[in-house]
Design an enzyme around this catalytic site. Structure first.
Site, short mmCIF file in Angstrom:
data_model
loop_
_atom_site.label_atom_id
_atom_site.label_comp_id
_atom_site.label_asym_id
_atom_site.label_seq_id
_atom_site.Cartn_x
_atom_site.Cartn_y
_atom_site.Cartn_z
N LYS A 158 0.84 -1.21 0.00
CA LYS A 158 0.00 0.00 0.00
C LYS A 158 0.87 1.26 0.00
O LYS A 158 0.64 2.18 -0.78
CB LYS A 158 -0.90 0.01 1.25
N ASN A 159 1.86 1.28 0.88
CA ASN A 159 2.60 2.53 1.06
C ASN A 159 3.63 2.76 -0.05
O ASN A 159 4.33 3.77 -0.03
CB ASN A 159 3.25 2.58 2.44
N ARG B 125 -3.96 9.53 3.98
CA ARG B 125 -2.79 10.37 4.23
C ARG B 125 -1.96 10.56 2.96
O ARG B 125 -1.41 11.63 2.70
CB ARG B 125 -1.94 9.67 5.31
N ASP C 124 -5.27 7.52 8.91
CA ASP C 124 -5.46 6.99 10.26
C ASP C 124 -5.28 8.08 11.31
O ASP C 124 -4.40 8.94 11.18
CB ASP C 124 -4.43 5.88 10.53
N ASP D 276 4.14 0.39 12.14
CA ASP D 276 3.06 -0.41 11.56
C ASP D 276 3.09 -1.88 12.02
O ASP D 276 2.09 -2.58 11.93
CB ASP D 276 3.13 -0.37 10.02
N1 EPU Z 1 6.15 14.37 11.28
C1 EPU Z 1 6.30 15.69 11.62
N2 EPU Z 1 6.31 16.61 10.62
C2 EPU Z 1 6.17 16.27 9.32
C3 EPU Z 1 6.02 14.91 8.97
C4 EPU Z 1 6.01 13.97 9.98
O1 EPU Z 1 6.42 16.04 12.77
O2 EPU Z 1 6.19 17.17 8.46
C5 EPU Z 1 6.10 13.37 12.35
C6 EPU Z 1 4.70 12.76 12.41
O3 EPU Z 1 3.84 13.53 13.21
C7 EPU Z 1 4.98 11.43 13.01
C8 EPU Z 1 6.32 11.03 12.42
O4 EPU Z 1 6.91 12.25 11.99
O5 EPU Z 1 5.13 11.55 14.39
C9 EPU Z 1 6.25 10.04 11.29
O6 EPU Z 1 5.61 10.59 10.15
P1 EPU Z 1 5.98 10.20 8.66
O7 EPU Z 1 5.91 11.42 7.85
O8 EPU Z 1 7.24 9.41 8.65
O9 EPU Z 1 4.80 9.20 8.30
P2 EPU Z 1 3.67 9.36 7.22
O10 EPU Z 1 4.27 9.65 5.89
O11 EPU Z 1 2.58 10.20 7.72
C10 EPU Z 1 3.86 6.81 6.60
C11 EPU Z 1 2.90 5.67 6.40
C12 EPU Z 1 2.39 5.17 7.73
C13 EPU Z 1 3.57 4.77 8.60
C14 EPU Z 1 4.54 5.95 8.74
C15 EPU Z 1 5.79 5.60 9.49
C16 EPU Z 1 1.92 6.18 4.28
C17 EPU Z 1 0.71 6.57 3.52
N3 EPU Z 1 1.79 6.12 5.60
O12 EPU Z 1 3.10 7.86 7.20
O13 EPU Z 1 1.63 4.00 7.44
O14 EPU Z 1 3.10 4.38 9.87
O15 EPU Z 1 4.94 6.38 7.43
O16 EPU Z 1 6.46 4.55 8.92
O17 EPU Z 1 2.96 5.89 3.72
C18 EPU Z 1 -0.18 2.50 7.55
O18 EPU Z 1 0.18 2.07 6.46
O19 EPU Z 1 -1.06 1.92 8.23
C19 EPU Z 1 0.43 3.73 8.05
C20 EPU Z 1 -0.09 4.44 9.01
#
Ligand code: EPU
Length: 422
Positions: free
Chosen positions: A26-27, A97, A121, A311
């Site tokens: 998915k990601n 997201r 989420d 995850d």
């Molecule tokens: N963060 C910040 N500022 C930002 C971006 C992120 O403070 O500008 C913080 C977030 O608040 C969080 C942490 O950094 O505390 C991690 O965020 P990140 O940007 O790495 O994650 P994401 O891109 O929002 C993706 C996956 C998630 C997965 C996370 C971590 C997708 C669509 N989602 O989220 O996947 O948990 O990386 O590996 O790629 C899932 O698939 O179920 C899922 C939630």
């Protein structure tokens, strides 16, 4: 819970046997789909998982002007004819997201992006300040209000960007924005998740110039605007779905081949499974998994890749809840990502939350009851827990699971689990 809405019913199962194929990630696929906004032409993605989030991303891209068409159950064609709107409709952006991943491509290729704050989420606050400051460093003007983000730039320029946290989404948006930025962009402390490597590999096949793929130091040399082309690309297999099937065997017992699991992408979590007593043997096409008599409790903390992914955590917590001993789990990414614990406790798990730690005292067995999936991975963990629970576990709100799992019920029942969807 509405009795009419679909539910998953799981009964105590095992030993599991046979083999299960790991679907595409998915990601990865969602980001690859967003990257089609970078080039005109046809893209064909193969190994696309049949999940609701792919449909949501497809709807978003269609609303922006991309034509999408299924060529087969796992093969998706996306045609970007260049007639692209830069305004992403709220109803598409709000559901996932990954909708934020259209920001970088739209901005760098079409000079503007108007997008609502993304959904996805609910783990508490999920800021995107790192995306925004990175793009601003590259020359974008970004206006934000309570409803949306309006980003524009006549032309982006290369910049040296050091992320204060290795954010997956920020790395991807800066990376894709850098594709047509003038000059060279360097991203330091870039996230290194295998799905970002997959995105980089597709971008390179499209004609982009990227160095340091798979490392935390990405160097992107900007290309002439519009010079990239559509490609055919196979989506990388999903390490979280692979980990889910390993967890299912671990908790229910058995001997199963998890085909298409990539151990090189799962080193840390495989170490943790092994510490719990699970035997995992690399094979030519995946992993063979056998379970111990009883799992042993472990401690772990979530971290960006190559650490234990957040995850995986609900799965490991479900396993710990029936393991012998006490395990302490620390969540370092999303402080609010513990909502499923209340549901595990309804099944009889003994878990105490203290700040961003959870203390799990293993119990002899869980007892089935009605629970609710609060998000994708937590929903899957409740299914896995149900395999070890006496009686019947009825999981509601399974639309969360459908967002990211390609036929979880069919795949588990193929291994002999007593599971149905009603
Ligand atoms: N963060 C910040 N500022 C930002 C971006 C992120 O403070 O500008 C913080 C977030 O608040 C969080 C942490 O950094 O505390 C991690 O965020 P990140 O940007 O790495 O994650 P994401 O891109 O929002 C993706 C996956 C998630 C997965 C996370 C971590 C997708 C669509 N989602 O989220 O996947 O948990 O990386 O590996 O790629 C899932 O698939 O179920 C899922 C939630």
């Amino acid at each position: 819970m509405n009795n009419e809405s679909p539910r998953i019913i799981v009964r105590r199962s095992g030993p599991l046997s046979g083999n299960v194929q790991v679907p595409g990630a998915k990601n990865s696929v969602l980001k690859l789909m967003a990257a089609t906004l970078l080039a005109e032409g046809e893209f064909v993605l193969t190994n696309v998982p049949a999940i609701a989030d792919v449909d949501t991303m497809s709807d978003l891209l269609v609303a922006l002007g991309v034509k999408t068409k299924w060529l087969g159950p796992h093969e998706l064609s996306l045609v970007n004819s260049g007639n692209i709107s830069t305004e992403a409709p709220f109803e598409n952006v709000d559901k996932i997201r990954a909708s934020i991943n259209v920001l970088g491509p739209l901005l760098t290729h079409y000079g503007q992006a108007l997008i609502n704050w993304p959904g996805g989420d609910d783990f508490g606050g999920r800021p995107i300040d790192l995306h925004i400051s990175g793009l601003e460093k590259m020359g974008a003007t970004i206006e934000q209000n309570l409803l949306n983000i309006n980003a524009y730039a006549q032309e982006l320029h290369g910049a040296e960007i050091e992320l204060s946290f290795a954010s997956v989404g920020a790395t991807e948006n800066i990376l894709t924005a850098a594709i047509y930025a003038k000059g060279t962009t360097v991203i330091d402390n870039a996230a290194r998740e295998p799905e970002i490597g997959d995105l980089c590999n597709m971008l390179v096949a499209m004609g982009a110039q990227i160095e340091g793929i798979g490392t935390s130091h990405l160097v992107i040399h900007g290309s002439k605007k519009g010079s990239l082309r559509g490609v055919r690309h196979a989506v990388i297999n999903d390490r979280v779905q692979a980990a889910t099937y390993i967890a299912a065997v671990a908790i229910a017992g058995g001997d199963v081949q998890v085909r298409g699991a990539r151990p090189e992408h799962m080193e840390m979590v495989i170490n943790k499974y092994t510490q719990m007593g699970v035997s995992i043997y690399p094979q030519r096409d995946g992993l063979r998994v056998t379970a111990p008599e009883r799992l042993a409790a472990i401690d772990f903390a979530t971290l960006p890749y190559p650490g234990i992914a957040t995850d995986y955590k609900p799965l490991l917590v479900a396993m710990n809840s029936v393991a012998s001993g006490v395990g302490i789990v620390t969540e370092n990414l999303f402080p609010g990502r513990f909502r499923y614990i209340e549901e595990l406790c309804k099944l009889g798990a003994d878990i105490r939350i203290d700040g961003h730690h959870a203390v799990i005292k293993g119990v002899d067995h869980l007892i089935g009851t009605a629970v609710t999936a609060p998000d994708i991975r937590a929903g899957a963990a409740l299914v896995v827990a149900g395999l070890a629970a006496h009686g019947e576990t009825v999981i509601g709100e399974i639309h969360h699971i459908d967002r990211g799992y390609d036929d979880l019920v069919g795949r588990l029942s193929g291994l002999g689990a007593d599971i149905t969807r009603v």
